[in-house]
Design a protein around this motif. Sequence first.
Motif, PDB file in Angstrom:
ATOM      1  N   ILE A   1      35.717 -14.328  17.686  1.00 29.84           N
ATOM      2  CA  ILE A   1      34.870 -14.102  18.677  1.00 29.84           C
ATOM      3  C   ILE A   1      34.374 -12.684  18.998  1.00 29.84           C
ATOM      4  CG2 ILE A   1      34.005 -14.420  21.023  1.00 29.84           C
ATOM      5  CD1 ILE A   1      35.347 -17.116  21.125  1.00 29.84           C
ATOM      6  N   ALA A   2      35.411 -11.869  18.805  1.00 27.65           N
ATOM      7  CA  ALA A   2      35.456 -10.310  19.169  1.00 27.65           C
ATOM      8  C   ALA A   2      34.460  -9.852  18.170  1.00 27.65           C
ATOM      9  CB  ALA A   2      36.597  -9.728  18.862  1.00 27.65           C
ATOM     10  N   ASP A   3      34.039 -10.239  16.759  1.00 27.20           N
ATOM     11  CA  ASP A   3      33.194  -9.700  15.764  1.00 27.20           C
ATOM     12  C   ASP A   3      31.550  -9.947  16.495  1.00 27.20           C
ATOM     13  OD1 ASP A   3      35.230  -9.438  14.431  1.00 27.20           O
ATOM     14  OD2 ASP A   3      34.869 -11.232  13.080  1.00 27.20           O
ATOM     15  N   TYR A   4      31.425 -10.620  17.434  1.00 24.51           N
ATOM     16  CA  TYR A   4      30.042 -11.067  17.842  1.00 24.51           C
ATOM     17  C   TYR A   4      29.859 -10.639  19.100  1.00 24.51           C
ATOM     18  CZ  TYR A   4      30.305 -14.422  14.062  1.00 24.51           C
ATOM     19  OH  TYR A   4      30.211 -14.840  12.777  1.00 24.51           O
ATOM     20  N   VAL A   5      30.704 -10.051  19.976  1.00 26.60           N
ATOM     21  CA  VAL A   5      30.308  -9.558  21.261  1.00 26.60           C
ATOM     22  C   VAL A   5      31.104  -8.279  21.679  1.00 26.60           C
ATOM     23  CG1 VAL A   5      29.680 -11.669  22.327  1.00 26.60           C
ATOM     24  CG2 VAL A   5      32.054 -11.017  22.170  1.00 26.60           C
TER      25      VAL A   5
END
Length: 307
Positions: free
Chosen positions: A223-227
Amino acid sequence: MNIIKFIESFPDEASCRFHFKGVREKQGIICKKCGCEKHYWLKAKWQWQCSECRFRTGLRSGTMMENYKLPIRKWYLAMAFMSFSKKGISATELQRQLGHSRYETVWVMMHKIREAMGKRDSLYGLSGMVEFDEAYFETETSETEKQHLKRGRGSQRQQNVAVAAESVPLENLNTGEKGKQCRYFKMKVLDGHSSDEVNNFIGQNIEEESIVFSDKSTSYFDIADYVEVHVSEKSTPETTKTTLQWVHIAISNAKRTLLGIYHKIKGKYLQLYLDEFCYKLNRRYFGDRLFDRLAIAVATNYWQDNG
Ligand SMILES: [Zn+2]
């Protein structure tokens, strides 16, 4: 709009047609052939004509009503019943209210309206502080699905739904207590439980500069890659009440609402029911204006979608 105003504004088919025409013109008629936005109204034909290529656009062309012969007033009545009732209305009940002979027609029309609600909400992404979780919704399996499933399994199926809630920090001025106020919600049926499914949902529905809160599921590793920031906490009764407060409230409300009105939802239609639920939840403070917004959503030209 309430029922009194509705009856006054839309006493007959003509009033509905004129209103629908007005809503479309306000949004702008776009030529399907050349993309030109300048049109002339051909009064006798009830069509718009493109000023560039002379291509003609019918009153319902490109909208959710295209290909449906049902009077516009029946659509308007359906939109009224769907927006006036807080929880929603079943197709059987609406059929009764409309005095319409065919159940299927009413059922299809309601799904088209739900589709318009979903398309409208898909224009907006969530941003800021966003809670994220998944929930299982019980659905009925269709006959074809049953054949693919192993014998002995029931007709019920659990479907995984991604749920996100945008919130803003809130401080109680009297007590100094800190909390969160919810704003907008999204619910999307996922094909499974994989991180790819979750990543797609995050990428498509949550803005890049957001902070996403979730529990520590392994499907959430990327998820950290997207936000901007991803905060994950171990799932405890405490996080359920605080960090993931609004997603959980929305999930239990959605389940209660859907079960209360529609006893058996087929898996492939679950998304449409969730679209209606979220559309109304996101506009819970609209009050009387909800009908007018829904008219805009149904009258929107969806040609742009097809490129
Ligand atoms: Zn044209």
